[in-house]
Design a protein around this motif. Structure first.
Motif, PDB file in Angstrom:
ATOM      1  N   GLU A 136       0.843  -1.109   0.161  1.00 22.31           N
ATOM      2  CA  GLU A 136       0.112   0.029   0.079  1.00 22.31           C
ATOM      3  C   GLU A 136       0.903   1.246  -0.019  1.00 22.31           C
ATOM      4  O   GLU A 136       0.318   2.312  -0.051  1.00 22.31           O
ATOM      5  N   THR A 137       1.991   0.998   0.112  1.00 17.84           N
ATOM      6  CA  THR A 137       3.007   2.337   0.120  1.00 17.84           C
ATOM      7  C   THR A 137       4.174   2.277  -0.881  1.00 17.84           C
ATOM      8  O   THR A 137       4.244   1.214  -1.753  1.00 17.84           O
ATOM      9  N   LEU A 138       4.447   3.333  -1.261  1.00 17.10           N
ATOM     10  CA  LEU A 138       5.441   3.433  -2.043  1.00 17.10           C
ATOM     11  C   LEU A 138       7.146   3.691  -1.623  1.00 17.10           C
ATOM     12  O   LEU A 138       7.057   4.224  -0.405  1.00 17.10           O
ATOM     13  N   ASN A 139       7.971   3.345  -2.439  1.00 19.54           N
ATOM     14  CA  ASN A 139       9.326   3.350  -1.783  1.00 19.54           C
ATOM     15  C   ASN A 139      10.047   4.494  -2.501  1.00 19.54           C
ATOM     16  O   ASN A 139       9.721   5.291  -3.336  1.00 19.54           O
ATOM     17  N   ALA A 140      11.462   4.872  -2.005  1.00 18.56           N
ATOM     18  CA  ALA A 140      12.225   5.985  -2.377  1.00 18.56           C
ATOM     19  C   ALA A 140      12.436   5.953  -4.356  1.00 18.56           C
ATOM     20  O   ALA A 140      12.401   6.729  -4.514  1.00 18.56           O
ATOM     21  N   TYR A 141      12.507   4.677  -4.544  1.00 18.31           N
ATOM     22  CA  TYR A 141      12.736   4.771  -5.870  1.00 18.31           C
ATOM     23  C   TYR A 141      11.609   5.166  -6.820  1.00 18.31           C
ATOM     24  O   TYR A 141      11.743   6.028  -7.809  1.00 18.31           O
ATOM     25  N   VAL A 142      10.514   4.994  -6.318  1.00 13.90           N
ATOM     26  CA  VAL A 142       9.207   5.280  -7.113  1.00 13.90           C
ATOM     27  C   VAL A 142       9.029   6.906  -6.762  1.00 13.90           C
ATOM     28  O   VAL A 142       8.874   7.362  -7.935  1.00 13.90           O
ATOM     29  N   GLN A 178      17.569   1.539 -13.231  1.00 12.81           N
ATOM     30  CA  GLN A 178      18.935   0.520 -13.183  1.00 12.81           C
ATOM     31  C   GLN A 178      19.487   0.279 -11.784  1.00 12.81           C
ATOM     32  O   GLN A 178      19.549  -0.556 -11.214  1.00 12.81           O
ATOM     33  N   GLN A 179      19.310   1.561 -10.941  1.00  7.02           N
ATOM     34  CA  GLN A 179      19.735   1.413  -9.618  1.00  7.02           C
ATOM     35  C   GLN A 179      18.708   0.291  -8.928  1.00  7.02           C
ATOM     36  O   GLN A 179      19.013  -0.495  -8.084  1.00  7.02           O
ATOM     37  N   ALA A 180      17.572   0.748  -9.227  1.00  6.10           N
ATOM     38  CA  ALA A 180      16.447  -0.126  -8.431  1.00  6.10           C
ATOM     39  C   ALA A 180      16.356  -1.599  -8.869  1.00  6.10           C
ATOM     40  O   ALA A 180      16.331  -2.477  -7.966  1.00  6.10           O
ATOM     41  N   TYR A 181      16.567  -1.679 -10.108  1.00  2.00           N
ATOM     42  CA  TYR A 181      16.747  -3.361 -10.524  1.00  2.00           C
ATOM     43  C   TYR A 181      17.920  -3.836  -9.866  1.00  2.00           C
ATOM     44  O   TYR A 181      17.628  -4.991  -9.472  1.00  2.00           O
ATOM     45  N   TYR A 182      18.948  -3.376  -9.808  1.00  2.00           N
ATOM     46  CA  TYR A 182      19.964  -4.146  -9.025  1.00  2.00           C
ATOM     47  C   TYR A 182      19.941  -4.051  -7.665  1.00  2.00           C
ATOM     48  O   TYR A 182      20.440  -5.107  -6.916  1.00  2.00           O
ATOM     49  N   SER A 183      19.058  -3.233  -7.148  1.00  2.00           N
ATOM     50  CA  SER A 183      18.921  -3.322  -5.639  1.00  2.00           C
ATOM     51  C   SER A 183      17.896  -4.493  -5.264  1.00  2.00           C
ATOM     52  O   SER A 183      17.952  -4.951  -4.348  1.00  2.00           O
ATOM     53  N   PHE A 184      16.726  -4.260  -6.077  1.00  3.39           N
ATOM     54  CA  PHE A 184      15.637  -5.154  -5.545  1.00  3.39           C
ATOM     55  C   PHE A 184      15.669  -6.641  -6.118  1.00  3.39           C
ATOM     56  O   PHE A 184      15.522  -7.597  -5.805  1.00  3.39           O
ATOM     57  N   GLY A 185      16.380  -6.759  -7.327  1.00  9.27           N
ATOM     58  CA  GLY A 185      16.316  -8.082  -7.965  1.00  9.27           C
ATOM     59  C   GLY A 185      15.096  -7.885  -8.914  1.00  9.27           C
ATOM     60  O   GLY A 185      14.042  -7.293  -8.657  1.00  9.27           O
ATOM     61  N   LEU A 186      14.796  -8.791  -9.948  1.00  6.59           N
ATOM     62  CA  LEU A 186      13.802  -8.560 -10.798  1.00  6.59           C
ATOM     63  C   LEU A 186      12.493  -8.647 -10.411  1.00  6.59           C
ATOM     64  O   LEU A 186      11.685  -7.826 -10.752  1.00  6.59           O
ATOM     65  N   ALA A 187      12.259  -9.687  -9.550  1.00  5.67           N
ATOM     66  CA  ALA A 187      10.634 -10.020  -9.079  1.00  5.67           C
ATOM     67  C   ALA A 187      10.373  -8.777  -8.085  1.00  5.67           C
ATOM     68  O   ALA A 187       9.212  -8.279  -8.456  1.00  5.67           O
ATOM     69  N   ASP A 188      11.003  -8.298  -7.182  1.00  6.66           N
ATOM     70  CA  ASP A 188      10.676  -7.290  -6.474  1.00  6.66           C
ATOM     71  C   ASP A 188      10.849  -5.877  -7.273  1.00  6.66           C
ATOM     72  O   ASP A 188       9.918  -5.102  -6.949  1.00  6.66           O
ATOM     73  N   PHE A 189      11.668  -5.881  -8.135  1.00  2.29           N
ATOM     74  CA  PHE A 189      11.693  -4.520  -9.164  1.00  2.29           C
ATOM     75  C   PHE A 189      10.352  -4.265  -9.860  1.00  2.29           C
ATOM     76  O   PHE A 189       9.933  -3.220  -9.807  1.00  2.29           O
ATOM     77  N   LEU A 190       9.668  -5.412 -10.387  1.00  2.00           N
ATOM     78  CA  LEU A 190       8.532  -5.313 -11.067  1.00  2.00           C
ATOM     79  C   LEU A 190       7.355  -5.009 -10.020  1.00  2.00           C
ATOM     80  O   LEU A 190       6.716  -4.092 -10.463  1.00  2.00           O
ATOM     81  N   THR A 191       7.406  -5.584  -9.183  1.00  2.00           N
ATOM     82  CA  THR A 191       6.060  -5.531  -8.287  1.00  2.00           C
ATOM     83  C   THR A 191       6.210  -4.301  -7.271  1.00  2.00           C
ATOM     84  O   THR A 191       5.167  -3.744  -6.797  1.00  2.00           O
TER      85      THR A 191
END
Length: 304
Positions: A100-106, A126-139
């Protein structure tokens, strides 16, 4: 002023950045802060206020609730109550609440999207992708960001240019991930296709990436394919599954027989699982009886 301050884990942003991220004017932000004690900004040595991720989420919550018909005072009270619940929720439920919340990258993507800064949008992705990994990056990044972009476009808070730049940068970034994703040669094949006259292909990129993480090979038929081209490609490639997508009503407005014809085609290819998704498709098909195509917006159903 539009200077990004190095963030701690909770985020630190100047008021102009907060305005860009939330779509609220600096005057409204100050008013809600002073009148309702909604925000808890800190001050830098030079006297500038800086705001946290929590502050920004609170502003977005009040904004959303006010649009639902609540007074600002009621929206603030509901937001504060929600914050208390989040503070005491058990650890094993945090991931549910986090949706329900947004994070710093968003937040940073929204800021740079406001200014149509293509380079910064790419760097943040790019930073978010490498930080989260693909699954969490998408969601946790891509889907929330695109939802907010769509909301701002619908509310006319963003221009067509702001919406298109942000969407295209995301699309191109997802395309690059898909191109570089390695799959086994003997992996099952899934084909994702926009329907004719449908131009929104990003939902398919997201779905196909989720399939690739499960070991599938994917092929995408992009925006607004020619009539009959999807059926022709299916006949040639013989995929195990087909995902058909329509976010708008345009495909069905332009061809009233489209869904009926596709269903007949699916019925003639029973060895292939056909799925139809997207807001436009679900709305159009809700009173239709289909023989071979399953209508769904559930990734879990299509993966089963």
């Amino acid at each position: 002023m539009n200077i990004m301050i190095p963030s701690n884990i909770n985020g630190m942003y100047l008021i102009q950045q907060v305005s860009d991220m939330t779509g609220l004017s600096k005057q409204v932000i100050r008013k809600w802060e002073e009148r309702y004690n909604l925000l808890q900004p800190k001050r830098l040595e030079n006297g500038y206020r800086v705001y946290s991720d929590i502050d920004i989420n609170n502003l977005l919550s009040v904004k959303a609730l006010s649009r639902q018909g609540h007074s600002i005072k009621q929206a603030v009270e509901l937001t504060k109550e929600r914050s208390i619940v989040l503070d005491i929720v058990p650890d094993h439920l945090i991931s549910i609440q986090h949706q329900e919340t947004l994070n710093a990258y968003v937040f940073q993507l929204l800021e740079k999207g406001t200014h149509c800064d293509e380079l910064e949008l790419n760097l943040i992705l790019q930073q978010a992708y490498y930080s989260f990994g693909l699954a969490d990056f998408l969601t946790s990044v891509i889907i929330p960001f695109l939802n907010e972009v769509g909301n701002r476009w619908d509310r006319k808070e963003w221009s067509e240019y702001q919406e298109s730049v942000s969407s295209l940068i995301v699309r191109d970034f997802l395309v690059q991930i898909r191109r570089n994703f390695q799959c086994r040669e003997d992996a099952p094949l899934i084909l994702g296709a926009c329907l004719p006259h449908e131009r929104h292909e990003i939902p398919l990129h997201i779905l196909l990436l989720q399939f690739m993480m499960k070991g599938w090979k994917t092929i995408l038929v992009g925006a607004s394919p020619a009539s009959g081209s999807v059926e022709s490609l299916i006949g040639k490639l013989k995929p195990a599954k087909v995902l058909l997508s329509a976010t708008t009503m345009a495909p069905f407005d332009n061809d009233p027989n489209l869904l009926k014809n596709l269903d007949q085609f699916a019925l003639a290819n029973k060895q292939i699982d056909f799925y139809l998704g997207g807001l436009g498709a679900i709305e159009y098909a809700k009173n239709k009886t289909l023989l071979a195509i399953r209508v769904t917006n559930s990734i879990e159903e299509t993966l089963s």
